[in-house]
Write an enzyme that holds these catalytic residues in place. Structure first.
Site, PDB file in Angstrom:
ATOM      1  N   ARG A 167      39.188  43.637  16.686  1.00  0.00           N
ATOM      2  CA  ARG A 167      39.782  42.201  17.029  1.00  0.00           C
ATOM      3  C   ARG A 167      40.592  42.244  18.269  1.00  0.00           C
ATOM      4  NH1 ARG A 167      37.627  39.320  13.266  1.00  0.00           N
ATOM      5  NH2 ARG A 167      37.304  40.091  11.118  1.00  0.00           N
ATOM      6  N   ASP A 168      40.497  41.286  19.030  1.00  0.00           N
ATOM      7  CA  ASP A 168      41.667  40.995  20.122  1.00  0.00           C
ATOM      8  C   ASP A 168      42.807  40.759  19.778  1.00  0.00           C
ATOM      9  OD1 ASP A 168      40.858  39.972  23.349  1.00  0.00           O
ATOM     10  OD2 ASP A 168      42.794  39.617  22.675  1.00  0.00           O
ATOM     11  N   ILE A 169      43.996  41.496  20.475  1.00  0.00           N
ATOM     12  CA  ILE A 169      45.264  41.268  20.077  1.00  0.00           C
ATOM     13  C   ILE A 169      45.803  39.954  20.263  1.00  0.00           C
ATOM     14  CG2 ILE A 169      46.309  42.033  22.146  1.00  0.00           C
ATOM     15  CD1 ILE A 169      47.825  44.375  20.642  1.00  0.00           C
ATOM     16  N   ASN A 229      34.028  39.246  31.321  1.00  0.00           N
ATOM     17  CA  ASN A 229      34.714  38.859  32.458  1.00  0.00           C
ATOM     18  C   ASN A 229      34.494  40.327  33.284  1.00  0.00           C
ATOM     19  OD1 ASN A 229      35.783  36.529  31.444  1.00  0.00           O
ATOM     20  ND2 ASN A 229      37.275  37.436  30.543  1.00  0.00           N
ATOM     21  N   GLU A 238      41.040  42.028  32.978  1.00  0.00           N
ATOM     22  CA  GLU A 238      42.257  42.699  33.246  1.00  0.00           C
ATOM     23  C   GLU A 238      42.084  44.093  32.548  1.00  0.00           C
ATOM     24  OE1 GLU A 238      44.596  40.013  30.710  1.00  0.00           O
ATOM     25  OE2 GLU A 238      44.776  38.606  32.233  1.00  0.00           O
ATOM     26  N   VAL A 239      41.351  44.276  31.748  1.00  0.00           N
ATOM     27  CA  VAL A 239      41.004  45.755  31.224  1.00  0.00           C
ATOM     28  C   VAL A 239      39.718  46.351  31.775  1.00  0.00           C
ATOM     29  CG1 VAL A 239      40.941  47.341  29.277  1.00  0.00           C
ATOM     30  CG2 VAL A 239      42.233  45.383  29.179  1.00  0.00           C
ATOM     31  N   HIS A 261      33.866  45.288  28.147  1.00  0.00           N
ATOM     32  CA  HIS A 261      34.146  44.713  26.775  1.00  0.00           C
ATOM     33  C   HIS A 261      33.160  43.521  26.641  1.00  0.00           C
ATOM     34  CE1 HIS A 261      37.744  43.954  29.181  1.00  0.00           C
ATOM     35  NE2 HIS A 261      37.622  42.883  28.716  1.00  0.00           N
ATOM     36  N   HIS A 311      33.430  39.892  24.890  1.00  0.00           N
ATOM     37  CA  HIS A 311      34.316  39.067  24.191  1.00  0.00           C
ATOM     38  C   HIS A 311      33.172  38.236  23.263  1.00  0.00           C
ATOM     39  CE1 HIS A 311      38.143  39.099  26.431  1.00  0.00           C
ATOM     40  NE2 HIS A 311      37.374  39.521  27.353  1.00  0.00           N
TER      41      HIS A 311
END
Ligand code: 5GP
Ligand code: ZN
Length: 119
Positions: A30-32, A88, A96-97, A101, A103
């Site tokens: 899960r995304d933080i 992204n 950003e990371v 990944h 989403h």
């Protein structure tokens, strides 16, 4: 990459995450900072910076990532009403990371593809 990469550290168990599915080659957690009722990140355990390097470097692993995303979408009850799967990528993509990944977003209508059109 390893210790310099946040998501490699999650794969290594050095940083906690709420894991919803794990395979030999992929991890979903899960995304933080969730942007929808369901917001899960799906990653390959092996480090690739973005979807372009993954897709060209290991298409089979990219397919395994999609299979994991689909299984999570099913587990989360998203197949009926639909969902969004998003990579992204780079500066314009707002990444950003820099460990690839997907989403997986769902659980409510997600609105337009972009909050603000740029065309
Ligand atoms: P990006 O902007 O690179 O596409 O997305 C990075 C995502 O990682 C963001 O949605 C952000 O909330 C999420 N994130 C950043 N740090 C962590 C963390 O330590 N744990 C988890 N689970 N998600 C994180
Ligand atoms: Zn990494």
């Amino acid at each position: 990459m390893g210790s310099d990469c946040l998501f490699c550290r999650i794969v290594a168990g050095e940083i906690p995450a709420t894991v919803v599915r794990e395979t030999d080659s992929t991890l979903a957690f899960r995304d933080i900072d969730p942007k929808a009722p369901v917001h899960v990140l799906v990653i390959p355990k092996e480090h690739y910076a973005d979807v372009a390097t993954l897709g060209q470097g290991d298409p089979a692993l990219a397919g395994e990532l999609l299979a994991t995303a689909a299984a999570v979408a099913e587990d989360e009850g998203l197949l009926g009403d639909g969902f969004r799967l998003m990579f992204n990528t780079g500066a314009y993509g707002g990444q950003e990371v820099f460990h690839v990944h997907a989403h997986l977003l769902g659980g409510a209508p997600l609105g337009p593809m972009l909050a603000r059109g740029v065309a």
